[in-house]
Motif scaffolding. Sequence first.
Motif, short mmCIF file in Angstrom:
data_model
loop_
_atom_site.label_atom_id
_atom_site.label_comp_id
_atom_site.label_asym_id
_atom_site.label_seq_id
_atom_site.Cartn_x
_atom_site.Cartn_y
_atom_site.Cartn_z
N ASP A 194 -51.33 -2.53 -62.27
CA ASP A 194 -50.12 -2.20 -61.18
C ASP A 194 -49.29 -1.14 -61.56
O ASP A 194 -48.12 -1.54 -61.90
CB ASP A 194 -49.56 -3.43 -60.94
CG ASP A 194 -48.71 -3.46 -59.59
OD1 ASP A 194 -48.80 -2.66 -58.80
OD2 ASP A 194 -48.02 -4.53 -59.38
N ILE A 217 -42.32 7.21 -56.50
CA ILE A 217 -42.56 6.55 -55.45
C ILE A 217 -43.08 4.97 -56.01
O ILE A 217 -42.92 3.94 -55.06
CB ILE A 217 -43.93 7.09 -54.83
CG1 ILE A 217 -45.37 6.61 -55.47
CG2 ILE A 217 -43.79 8.40 -54.28
CD1 ILE A 217 -46.36 7.01 -54.89
N GLY A 218 -42.81 4.54 -57.32
CA GLY A 218 -43.38 3.30 -57.66
C GLY A 218 -42.05 2.50 -57.72
O GLY A 218 -41.01 2.77 -57.40
N THR A 219 -42.18 1.08 -58.15
CA THR A 219 -41.02 0.17 -58.25
C THR A 219 -39.83 0.85 -59.46
O THR A 219 -40.27 1.59 -60.25
CB THR A 219 -41.43 -0.94 -58.79
OG1 THR A 219 -40.43 -1.57 -58.87
CG2 THR A 219 -42.29 -0.87 -60.14
N PRO A 220 -38.81 0.52 -58.77
CA PRO A 220 -37.70 0.89 -59.68
C PRO A 220 -37.46 0.54 -60.89
O PRO A 220 -36.57 0.42 -62.01
CB PRO A 220 -36.47 1.27 -58.98
CG PRO A 220 -36.78 0.30 -57.83
CD PRO A 220 -38.31 0.02 -57.74
N VAL A 221 -38.23 -0.99 -60.97
CA VAL A 221 -38.11 -1.57 -62.18
C VAL A 221 -38.94 -1.29 -63.30
O VAL A 221 -40.28 -1.21 -63.49
CB VAL A 221 -38.83 -3.32 -61.83
CG1 VAL A 221 -38.59 -4.11 -62.95
CG2 VAL A 221 -37.95 -3.78 -60.59
N ILE A 223 -45.44 11.00 -60.49
CA ILE A 223 -45.78 10.21 -59.12
C ILE A 223 -45.13 9.01 -59.06
O ILE A 223 -44.54 8.48 -58.31
CB ILE A 223 -47.11 10.35 -58.82
CG1 ILE A 223 -47.38 11.76 -58.63
CG2 ILE A 223 -47.37 9.71 -57.45
CD1 ILE A 223 -47.19 12.60 -57.56
N SER A 260 -40.05 -2.07 -66.45
CA SER A 260 -40.83 -2.56 -67.00
C SER A 260 -42.08 -2.90 -66.18
O SER A 260 -43.16 -3.40 -66.83
CB SER A 260 -40.51 -3.92 -67.58
OG SER A 260 -40.04 -4.90 -66.39
N HIS A 261 -42.13 -2.36 -65.02
CA HIS A 261 -43.38 -2.73 -64.06
C HIS A 261 -43.94 -1.28 -63.49
O HIS A 261 -44.62 -1.12 -62.79
CB HIS A 261 -43.12 -3.36 -62.89
CG HIS A 261 -43.13 -4.84 -63.32
ND1 HIS A 261 -43.98 -5.79 -63.40
CD2 HIS A 261 -41.94 -5.72 -63.68
CE1 HIS A 261 -43.63 -7.13 -63.75
NE2 HIS A 261 -42.43 -6.92 -63.97
N LEU A 299 -47.74 1.12 -60.15
CA LEU A 299 -46.74 1.46 -59.50
C LEU A 299 -45.64 0.26 -59.02
O LEU A 299 -44.84 0.40 -58.26
CB LEU A 299 -47.00 2.11 -58.09
CG LEU A 299 -47.89 3.17 -57.94
CD1 LEU A 299 -48.35 3.83 -56.72
CD2 LEU A 299 -47.29 4.53 -58.92
N GLY A 300 -46.35 -0.91 -59.58
CA GLY A 300 -45.09 -2.21 -59.30
C GLY A 300 -45.52 -2.54 -57.88
O GLY A 300 -44.39 -2.88 -57.20
N ALA A 301 -46.79 -2.11 -57.08
CA ALA A 301 -46.85 -2.49 -55.72
C ALA A 301 -47.61 -3.82 -55.46
O ALA A 301 -48.11 -3.87 -54.28
CB ALA A 301 -47.53 -1.14 -55.11
N GLY A 302 -47.88 -4.45 -56.47
CA GLY A 302 -48.73 -5.67 -56.04
C GLY A 302 -49.90 -5.55 -56.01
O GLY A 302 -50.70 -6.47 -55.88
N TRP A 303 -50.55 -4.44 -56.96
CA TRP A 303 -52.02 -4.40 -57.11
C TRP A 303 -52.31 -5.25 -58.28
O TRP A 303 -51.76 -5.45 -59.11
CB TRP A 303 -52.42 -2.86 -57.24
CG TRP A 303 -51.76 -1.81 -56.13
CD1 TRP A 303 -51.64 -2.32 -54.75
CD2 TRP A 303 -51.92 -0.49 -56.42
NE1 TRP A 303 -51.27 -1.17 -54.28
CE2 TRP A 303 -51.29 0.06 -55.00
CE3 TRP A 303 -51.97 0.21 -57.39
CZ2 TRP A 303 -51.12 1.28 -54.78
CZ3 TRP A 303 -51.86 1.74 -56.96
CH2 TRP A 303 -51.40 2.21 -55.88
N TYR A 307 -46.20 -5.03 -71.68
CA TYR A 307 -46.01 -4.69 -70.41
C TYR A 307 -47.18 -3.51 -70.13
O TYR A 307 -47.43 -3.61 -68.76
CB TYR A 307 -44.64 -4.12 -70.33
CG TYR A 307 -43.68 -4.86 -70.22
CD1 TYR A 307 -43.22 -5.99 -69.32
CD2 TYR A 307 -42.40 -4.48 -71.09
CE1 TYR A 307 -42.01 -6.74 -69.23
CE2 TYR A 307 -41.16 -5.51 -71.30
CZ TYR A 307 -41.18 -6.47 -70.15
OH TYR A 307 -40.06 -7.09 -70.17
#
Lengths: 119, 459
Positions: free
Chosen positions: B379, B47-51, B43, B53-54, B381-385, B372
């Motif tokens: 965080d 749906i997470g960031t394409p970066v 998942i 390392s995050h 998903l790299g969503a700022g959580w 990392y």
Amino acid sequence: MKSERIARVLIVLLVVGLPSVAVIARSSPGAIELHGSIADNGGWNPANLSVGVGQPIHLRLTSDDVMHGFAIGQSDRAPIDVSPGKMTETTLIFDKPGKYTFYCTRWCGIKHWRMRGAI
Amino acid sequence: VGGAIVTPIDLARAPIVKAVLRNRWPQFGLRVLALAGFVFAIIAGLIGTPVGSHNFAIVFVWIAWWAVLMLLAVPILGRGWCSICPIPLPGEWLQNGVALGPIKKGFGLNRRWPNKLRNIWLQNIAFTLVALFSLVVLTTPSVTSIVLLALLFMAIGASLIFERRSFCRYLCPVGGFIGLYSQLAPIELRVKDMAVCAAHTQKSCYIGSADGYGCPWNVYPAALTKNINCGLCLECLRTCPEDNIVINLRSFGADLGQTRGRKLDEAFKAFIMLGSAVIYSAVMLGPWGALKSAAYSIGTLNWLIYAFGFVTLIFGVLPGLFLGAVALGNKMTQAATSLKKTFVVYAYSLVPLGMMAWIAFSISFVFTNISYAWSTASDPLGAGWNLLGTAQTAWTPYSTQSIPLLQAIALLLGLGWSSVTARRIANETQSGRSAMLQALPVVGYCCVITIGLLGLLIG
């Protein structure tokens, strides 16, 4: 039979529940992820953003390739470095309606000048 | 190291340990947690960031899991990871009709796996295919998700069509090399007394009983002489009514002394793994930007050249040079053994060097990138959580000054271990000076590979 039921509940809770919570949390409104890449690979993504006057817009900036910079025309804000593999957050508020251009401030490639977007 | 020096000690001798191992819940709990992490990784990749390392999919699969697998699980527990691997779970539950035994009417066709494919050639091909695309797989979350999904669906498909865990035994690209290197681990599952198994007519360890499934890996435990095909699922420990299964602590690499069951497919696995460690070291850690770009530019002419070079090295150059080395040994000792048999038998001496090469390679990127994990845990998903308060933890490479030393130690240990193994294999058919001459070219081959890896990893 009882242990089989407990096992199934555990599976549903952990295997279905945990990812579902993440999907729901992710779909709630929050920061917009703005990716920079050299113009030949698409430039800013998304390149067009919208926000109401006086409402904050949260951006999370990152680069998909080389170092870029982020700045907005008609603004006194200092440019922000946009680095690959790193998230940089910023919040903007516009108090006048209009079309604001954002652009790259780093000489990122031969078509650097084409790396623009609009809010 | 390298032979049956220590008398095996049965770890399950203590009643409390045996009770924990026989109980389904501890293993089930770990497997469900692993499956939850696996599904979450899919998942996150989608749906997470394409970066990378995050994103949880990259950081927790290719850095954290890989670190645990290659630096701890495989060297110490052998197929310990297979024991709790989540990939076969959904298919197995469908096949068995239950999540927690005993078997009911499931959905599977229960076909026998084709005789011609009862080897690890498909695993060799699967690993090579993943390896060819690895630079993109390891850095792009969405592609990682696609690979994980593909593995999951392949496992479900295999469980619905074929009997038992055919996916794990014959298809899984990871299981193939875990099996090869599990021969080195100081853990083994074996039978206590062969005579007890011979007298036991029901063979509940293979057929299954009310206490558990028949061996999911399609192995008759009394026939086990090596770890390669034992997935440490512990079902035989549960089904054996004679309490005749032991989990031994033994000397490292004891399986390499087994003269029976040496096969060409396993021999080639040793070359695939050794060659991949060399190529990965050059591509991922080397200073050659053009090579990195070629490996990343899938579908381009440069990538095709890279892929051709990759396949040629692991299936042609490395085995070819090794064939030359063993032929030289045969010639010097005037051995009557066929070249093919000598090639297969001595290829097993490369197993320790291969595992140590992977450990040396893994040390550098794991120590460099594991930090990392702290920010990604907060965080995923790299969503700022910031779930755990560690989202802002900066990237910090650990022990950078110690890495070259650790890598050198690992590689030199691998060289020594492989050299001792080659000499022991030579002692199986020859003695004294003749055995030394037979092993010498193989030791020379290992020296060249080690020097090459030292150059690539340490410079």
